[in-house]
Design a protein around this motif. Structure first.
Motif, mmCIF file in Angstrom:
data_model
loop_
_atom_site.group_PDB
_atom_site.id
_atom_site.type_symbol
_atom_site.label_atom_id
_atom_site.label_comp_id
_atom_site.label_asym_id
_atom_site.label_seq_id
_atom_site.Cartn_x
_atom_site.Cartn_y
_atom_site.Cartn_z
ATOM 1 N N CYS A 72 -9.960 55.180 -41.609
ATOM 2 C CA CYS A 72 -8.619 54.591 -41.518
ATOM 3 C C CYS A 72 -8.450 53.663 -40.328
ATOM 4 N N ALA A 73 -8.801 54.121 -39.122
ATOM 5 C CA ALA A 73 -8.466 53.329 -37.949
ATOM 6 C C ALA A 73 -9.212 53.840 -36.725
ATOM 7 N N VAL A 74 -9.300 52.971 -35.710
ATOM 8 C CA VAL A 74 -9.770 53.350 -34.379
ATOM 9 C C VAL A 74 -8.569 53.336 -33.447
ATOM 10 N N ARG A 75 -8.411 54.391 -32.665
ATOM 11 C CA ARG A 75 -7.303 54.471 -31.741
ATOM 12 C C ARG A 75 -7.818 54.857 -30.354
ATOM 13 N N ASN A 76 -7.211 54.316 -29.313
ATOM 14 C CA ASN A 76 -7.568 54.625 -27.927
ATOM 15 C C ASN A 76 -9.050 54.388 -27.652
ATOM 16 N N GLY A 77 -9.564 53.287 -28.156
ATOM 17 C CA GLY A 77 -10.934 52.904 -27.838
ATOM 18 C C GLY A 77 -11.961 53.403 -28.807
ATOM 19 N N THR A 78 -12.281 54.715 -28.763
ATOM 20 C CA THR A 78 -13.328 55.254 -29.628
ATOM 21 C C THR A 78 -12.857 56.435 -30.462
ATOM 22 N N ASN A 79 -11.597 56.793 -30.421
ATOM 23 C CA ASN A 79 -11.090 57.857 -31.284
ATOM 24 C C ASN A 79 -10.924 57.316 -32.694
ATOM 25 N N GLY A 80 -11.358 58.094 -33.663
ATOM 26 C CA GLY A 80 -11.291 57.666 -35.048
ATOM 27 C C GLY A 80 -10.293 58.473 -35.847
ATOM 28 N N VAL A 81 -9.696 57.823 -36.833
ATOM 29 C CA VAL A 81 -8.831 58.489 -37.810
ATOM 30 C C VAL A 81 -9.429 58.229 -39.185
ATOM 31 N N THR A 118 -4.614 70.996 -53.062
ATOM 32 C CA THR A 118 -3.425 70.272 -53.519
ATOM 33 C C THR A 118 -2.728 69.614 -52.331
ATOM 34 N N TRP A 119 -3.471 68.901 -51.517
ATOM 35 C CA TRP A 119 -2.935 68.272 -50.324
ATOM 36 C C TRP A 119 -2.103 67.039 -50.684
ATOM 37 N N THR A 120 -1.109 66.756 -49.860
ATOM 38 C CA THR A 120 -0.271 65.572 -50.047
ATOM 39 C C THR A 120 -0.214 64.791 -48.742
ATOM 40 N N PRO A 121 -0.048 63.456 -48.812
ATOM 41 C CA PRO A 121 0.067 62.682 -47.568
ATOM 42 C C PRO A 121 1.321 63.026 -46.787
ATOM 43 N N GLU A 122 2.379 63.430 -47.470
ATOM 44 C CA GLU A 122 3.615 63.801 -46.773
ATOM 45 C C GLU A 122 3.385 64.985 -45.832
ATOM 46 N N LYS A 123 2.508 65.896 -46.214
ATOM 47 C CA LYS A 123 2.272 67.099 -45.428
ATOM 48 C C LYS A 123 1.092 66.953 -44.467
ATOM 49 N N TYR A 124 0.098 66.156 -44.850
ATOM 50 C CA TYR A 124 -1.139 66.116 -44.071
ATOM 51 C C TYR A 124 -1.537 64.709 -43.616
ATOM 52 N N GLY A 125 -0.763 63.701 -43.947
ATOM 53 C CA GLY A 125 -1.219 62.341 -43.724
ATOM 54 C C GLY A 125 -0.735 61.659 -42.470
ATOM 55 N N GLU A 126 0.144 62.297 -41.675
ATOM 56 C CA GLU A 126 0.697 61.645 -40.494
ATOM 57 C C GLU A 126 0.043 62.169 -39.221
ATOM 58 N N SER A 127 -0.206 61.267 -38.283
ATOM 59 C CA SER A 127 -0.735 61.665 -36.977
ATOM 60 C C SER A 127 -0.324 60.636 -35.951
ATOM 61 N N MET A 129 1.506 56.937 -40.369
ATOM 62 C CA MET A 129 1.114 57.500 -41.649
ATOM 63 C C MET A 129 -0.218 56.888 -42.072
ATOM 64 N N PHE A 130 -1.250 57.722 -42.117
ATOM 65 C CA PHE A 130 -2.575 57.283 -42.551
ATOM 66 C C PHE A 130 -2.898 57.770 -43.962
ATOM 67 N N GLY A 131 -2.294 58.873 -44.363
ATOM 68 C CA GLY A 131 -2.599 59.439 -45.662
ATOM 69 C C GLY A 131 -2.064 58.583 -46.795
ATOM 70 N N PRO A 191 -5.280 61.988 -48.957
ATOM 71 C CA PRO A 191 -4.033 62.474 -48.353
ATOM 72 C C PRO A 191 -4.136 63.056 -46.960
ATOM 73 N N ILE A 192 -5.337 63.440 -46.503
ATOM 74 C CA ILE A 192 -5.448 64.170 -45.235
ATOM 75 C C ILE A 192 -5.919 63.238 -44.128
ATOM 76 N N ALA A 193 -5.160 63.132 -43.057
ATOM 77 C CA ALA A 193 -5.547 62.343 -41.888
ATOM 78 C C ALA A 193 -6.226 63.254 -40.870
ATOM 79 N N ILE A 194 -7.500 62.992 -40.581
ATOM 80 C CA ILE A 194 -8.236 63.710 -39.548
ATOM 81 C C ILE A 194 -8.319 62.785 -38.331
ATOM 82 N N ASP A 195 -7.682 63.190 -37.246
ATOM 83 C CA ASP A 195 -7.527 62.337 -36.067
ATOM 84 C C ASP A 195 -8.176 63.030 -34.878
#
Length: 547
Positions: free
Chosen positions: A378-387, A440-449, A453-455, A460-464
């Protein structure tokens, strides 16, 4: 990670007199409970909820919840605690701990205890209903049964071996106290630890002789549940819809509890209608018809499709058809490619490529774990942190993941953050991991960090990596099935593996699938070995039940 980003700012401040003074903020150090050791309970990293700062202890059945012996609560180095971190604790209510170092973080320790309970009588229909909160147990018998001569065959209402009961089971023979709606009642008193309870035992007549309680058709198996008379012969028969001959489910394939019984019928064809009946002695249910589902394949399960898009190696030909993702985008900042194709394929493969996952050091001291997962970067944040976004749409219910792998296990040479429940040191062996989950994951429940909103409905699941609370929890409420294979030693030659899936229930249908492979299982914590390498090839889903 933040210390690397802040270093240039601190250098600039040192060069400016206006920065000198008491305005430098305290560093932000997230304080955590890392591990709990003691007696009479089980605990693992999965029992730590970092986002809500809650730790769960799973008490053994015989453990007294008012006297739980905790030998050591491990916390983030340097953290102070408002409460003792060892001793004997009353966990009938939550135990609160405030950890402090520059900031304060309140943590809660809770206890969960499961006590197996059952109530069986002769000629019972189905299984008994146990209500622990109301302290009632209800068994059902055939209409016309003499309630003054009931024989209780099994009764357990408290922890094994330490519970006393009055009257004893052999004296519970007459259920003649009438209850509203019909049936009989007896009371028993049980005691364990300092607990004393009065339970009501009901025996209720029913006209039911045999019935299906649940039928769950998957792609290659059917789960069948029924209730009949515990004293009669119980079983199932099945056939392809329209066929004349029935097949009998083998007695050893039945699971029986009182008058309740179930089975898993295996070896079935996908997308096919089947007829089933259950019997109890001479009594039979009406014929039920169910249809099996398709056997959906894993896209690019042989890892044959690779392309370089925007200077990034990708395990797909076009982004519009992407099923697998990697962390290559995040590792690009260090000029490395942790995950790539290789012509070192498994023996007998009809393909030309496999996937090679190499954990590597980025910028000298940051770990980029070699990984491959169903989803997208999804994205790189704070230099080398990945989502990354975990998951891909999937509605079938396989029983296992099969594939091929080999693994080179390195020694830990980068230890940035400790995973919950562990105390890893440089020189310790790294571990790899392959796991599969359905849910049964949803972006509303697991996609924000981090307020973003990344999900998506597809992933649907954002791992940050900035937020350990976002890391995947295999025991989460929306997980339907899970299986894993930790890699704890070097496997120099290609080896076939099978990971069975353990389902939480047979009637729940998933919406998404997650498959994750990594050469360094603690890579989300930037902890691992730059010498660990995992090769994977020819993944496939199995739809028949594994014994």
């Amino acid at each position: 990670m933040r210390k690397y980003l802040r270093f240039p700012l601190l250098v600039l401040c040192a060069l400016s007199w206006s920065c000198i003074g008491n305005t430098i903020p305290y560093p932000v150090v997230t304080l955590q409970i890392l591990n709990v050791e003691g007696k009479g309970f089980t605990f693992s990293a999965a029992d730590i909820d970092s986002e809500n700062r809650v730790v769960k202890l799973r008490l053994d059945e015989q453990t007294d919840p008012s006297r739980v012996e905790i030998e050591k609560i491990s916390v983030t180095e340097g953290a102070g605690s408002s409460s003792p971190l060892s001793g004997v604790f009353d966990l009938r209510t939550p135990y609160y701990i405030t950890l402090s170092l520059y900031q304060e973080y309140e943590w809660t320790i809770v206890a969960e205890q499961h006590i197996e309970r059952y109530f069986d009588v002769e000629s019972q229909i189905g299984s008994a209903t146990i209500d622990a909160a109301q302290r009632t147990a209800t068994a059902y018998v055939s209409a016309g049964t003499d309630l003054s001569a009931i024989k209780v065959t099994r009764l357990k209402l408290g922890p094994a071996d330490i519970t006393t009961m009055t009257p004893p089971i052999e004296e519970l023979t007459s259920f003649t106290e009438e209850v509203e709606g019909g049936g009989g009642l007896r009371y028993v008193h049980i005691a364990y630890h300092d607990i004393k309870e009065r339970w009501a035992l009901y025996v209720i007549p029913t006209d039911t002789k045999i019935r299906f309680t649940q039928l769950d058709a998957w792609s290659g198996v059917i789960w069948a549940y029924a209730e009949g008379n515990s004293d009669a012969e119980l079983g199932f028969r099945y056939r392809t819809a329209g066929a004349e001959e029935w097949s009998e489910v083998a007695k050893e394939a039945l699971t029986v509890s009182g008058g309740a019984f179930h089975t898993c019928i295996t070896g079935l064809a996908p997308e096919t209608e089947y007829e089933l009946l259950a019997y109890s002695g001479e009594d039979e249910t009406e014929i039920a018809t169910v249809a099996t589902g398709p056997m959906t394949l894993l896209p690019n399960g042989g890892f044959e499709e690779w392309a370089t898009i925007n200077n990034i190696v990708c395990p797909y030909l076009e982004e519009s058809t992407a099923f697998w993702g990697t962390g290559n985008t995040g590792a690009r900042v260090g000029g490395v490619i942790p995950t790539n194709s290789t012509t070192d394929i498994r023996p007998g493969s009809s393909g030309h490529y496999a996937a090679k996952l190499e954990s590597k050091a980025v910028l000298g001291s940051i770990l980029a774990a070699g990984n491959l997962f169903t989803g997208r970067f999804c994205a790189v944040r704070n230099g080398t942190n990945g989502v990354v976004g975990f998951g891909q749409p999937f509605e079938q219910r396989p029983t296992a993941l099969r594939g091929w792998f080999k693994y080179n296990q390195g020694e830990l040479n980068i230890v940035k953050t400790q995973p919950p429940g562990l105390d890893l040191q440089k020189g310790d062996p790294d571990n790899g991991m392959i796991y599969i989950a359905l849910g049964t994951w949803t972006p509303e429940k697991y996609g924000e960090s981090g307020g973003e909103m990344f999900g998506t409905p597809e992933t649907p699941i954002a791992i940050d990596t900035r937020n350990t609370g976002s890391f995947f929890d295999p025991s989460g409420p929306d997980v339907i099935a899970y299986g894993e294979m930790p890699l704890t030693s070097t496997v120099a030659q290609w080896q076939e593996f099978t990971i069975p899936l353990k389902y939480t229930a047979t009637d729940r249908k998933p919406t998404h699938i997650i498959v994750v492979c990594t050469a360094s299982r603690w890579g989300d914590y930037f902890t691992g070995s730059s010498s660990s390498v995992l090769w994977v090839d020819d993944f496939e889903l199995i739809y028949d039940r594994l014994e």
